[in-house]
Design an enzyme around this catalytic site. Sequence first.
Site, mmCIF file in Angstrom:
data_model
loop_
_atom_site.group_PDB
_atom_site.id
_atom_site.type_symbol
_atom_site.label_atom_id
_atom_site.label_comp_id
_atom_site.label_asym_id
_atom_site.label_seq_id
_atom_site.Cartn_x
_atom_site.Cartn_y
_atom_site.Cartn_z
ATOM 1 N N GLU A 122 38.150 40.017 34.744
ATOM 2 C CA GLU A 122 39.000 39.922 35.929
ATOM 3 C C GLU A 122 40.448 39.726 35.493
ATOM 4 O O GLU A 122 40.734 38.950 34.579
ATOM 5 C CB GLU A 122 38.601 38.703 36.778
ATOM 6 C CG GLU A 122 37.187 38.737 37.317
ATOM 7 C CD GLU A 122 37.057 39.480 38.649
ATOM 8 O OE1 GLU A 122 38.097 39.989 39.147
ATOM 9 O OE2 GLU A 122 35.931 39.576 39.162
ATOM 10 N N ASP A 171 39.189 47.351 43.610
ATOM 11 C CA ASP A 171 39.882 46.742 42.471
ATOM 12 C C ASP A 171 39.549 47.473 41.170
ATOM 13 O O ASP A 171 38.515 48.126 41.096
ATOM 14 C CB ASP A 171 39.522 45.246 42.368
ATOM 15 C CG ASP A 171 38.036 44.989 42.090
ATOM 16 O OD1 ASP A 171 37.192 45.511 42.838
ATOM 17 O OD2 ASP A 171 37.741 44.284 41.115
HETATM 18 ZN ZN LIG Z 1 35.704 43.531 41.265
#
Ligand SMILES: [Zn+2]
Length: 200
Positions: A122, A171
């Site tokens: 992330e 994302d």
């Molecule tokens: Zn994600």
Amino acid sequence: MTLSPPLNLNADGWLSPARHCPSPHCDDRPADEISLLVVHSISLPPGRFGGPYIDQLFLGTLNPDEDPYFAGIHQLRVSAHCLIRRTGELVQYVPFTKRAWHAGQSCFGGRERCNDFSIGIELEGTDTDEFTDEQYRQLTAVSRLLLAAYPTIIPERIVGHSDIAQGRKTDPGTGFEWGFIEQLGTKSARTKKKKNQTKK
Ligand SMILES: [Zn+2]
């Protein structure tokens, strides 16, 4: 100029130097395969940076009373292997030898359940903002090490969450620059990419 100390990976799948925050949201991989790197972005609450909430989400300790947004997510049992904060700080929640719960329903190259065989990283950010130079530097360092440690992760197998969960996830988003992958290759490729603009 000070250089960051080199990253190391121990036999248990933990990086150092990194802040270790072991998450209960993980389990054993069904097979001994690590062949995909998935890049994500996250911020909690969305669009706000720097708080303790990403750690808390991945540790299962997010307090739903702290922000209205948290009420809808605090019970999720999710995690990622690593987080790279806006400052470049590296946090690790799950050792790479274990399966983190980051991809959800997903498909890569006709194979579903990407968590089984992937590593999830992330970046603290949103689907529309740009990321920081410190984040790209850290992501490049981590990726280099992972490509060396897990040779089946080749540059073509570095993808975004939006690539493996199409129509469901967006994302790491439009602000993410995939050019960092070029820097994982040879020194000459790296030099070629470097722009030499000295403006006075
Ligand atoms: Zn994600």
